[in-house]
Write an enzyme that holds these catalytic residues in place. Structure first.
Site, PDB file in Angstrom:
ATOM      1  N   GLU A  54       7.813   8.756  29.597  1.00 12.90           N
ATOM      2  CA  GLU A  54       7.881   8.867  31.079  1.00 12.90           C
ATOM      3  C   GLU A  54       9.592   7.391  31.130  1.00 12.90           C
ATOM      4  O   GLU A  54       9.643   7.613  32.409  1.00 12.90           O
ATOM      5  CB  GLU A  54       7.148   7.392  31.174  1.00 12.90           C
ATOM      6  CG  GLU A  54       6.386   6.693  33.085  1.00 12.90           C
ATOM      7  CD  GLU A  54       5.554   5.738  33.172  1.00 12.90           C
ATOM      8  OE1 GLU A  54       5.565   5.465  34.816  1.00 12.90           O
ATOM      9  OE2 GLU A  54       4.893   5.563  32.063  1.00 12.90           O
ATOM     10  N   HIS A  85      -3.057  18.764   8.163  1.00 14.26           N
ATOM     11  CA  HIS A  85      -3.978  19.533   8.266  1.00 14.26           C
ATOM     12  C   HIS A  85      -3.790  20.580   9.066  1.00 14.26           C
ATOM     13  O   HIS A  85      -4.951  21.214   9.581  1.00 14.26           O
ATOM     14  CB  HIS A  85      -5.660  19.196   7.808  1.00 14.26           C
ATOM     15  CG  HIS A  85      -6.015  18.700   6.230  1.00 14.26           C
ATOM     16  ND1 HIS A  85      -5.798  19.542   4.916  1.00 14.26           N
ATOM     17  CD2 HIS A  85      -5.958  17.899   6.025  1.00 14.26           C
ATOM     18  CE1 HIS A  85      -5.898  19.019   3.792  1.00 14.26           C
ATOM     19  NE2 HIS A  85      -6.172  17.271   4.346  1.00 14.26           N
TER      20      HIS A  85
END
Length: 167
Positions: A54, A85
């Site tokens: 932002e 993973h």
């Protein structure tokens, strides 16, 4: 207090910001992964994403003038073992440079007594692997040490080798 009182050359937030600008503008790395190794920090990447993207997600400077440089990376991430993973393969062996910020607390608040040392083990293994990689010779030696079929080696080696030197 560290940020407001420490000289720029020793100021960790300033140094991390400069490294981010360096990777984005000089290496073309348009993304940055935030990888906390503590489940209590599971929303940290999103928090940092909001603050960084932002604030820096503008095409003009503070005076309203268009800039001619990249203004901020795409910030994303997950807690360490979740990411291992999911997207670590891309970070280790992919074609994109993905600078990573690994974060781990020295003292955890997790009540599982053996949890923190295991996470730290993964934390250090991942950072070492990104820094130094794994050569063909090391992969071949690991296969020999494990007594695996040498004939299968040629089919496996390209998928086990990674270069390292990843930020």
């Amino acid at each position: 207090k560290h940020f407001s009182t420490t000289a720029p050359e020793k100021n960790l937030p300033v140094l991390l910001a400069l490294i981010g600008i360096w990777y984005n503008n000089f290496f073309g790395a348009e993304t940055e992964a935030i990888l906390p190794y503590d489940q209590y920090m599971h929303r940290f990447a999103a928090y940092f994403q909001q603050g960084n993207m932002e604030s820096n997600g503008k095409y003009v400077d503070r005076n309203g003038n268009a800039v001619d440089y990249q203004t901020g990376p795409i910030i994303w991430g997950e807690p360490g073992t979740n990411g291992q993973h999911a997207f670590y393969q891309l970070i280790h062996q992919g074609t994109k440079m993905v600078p990573c910020d690994f974060i781990a607390p020295a003292i955890t608040q997790n009540p599982l007594s053996d949890h923190h040392p295991k996470l730290l083990s993964n934390f250090f293994a991942q950072t070492e692997a990104l820094a130094f990689g794994k050569s063909r010779e090391v992969v071949e030696q690991e296969y020999r040490d494990q007594g695996k079929d040498p004939a299968a080696l040629e089919h496996v080696v390209p998928f086990k080798v990674f270069e390292g030197n990843r930020p």
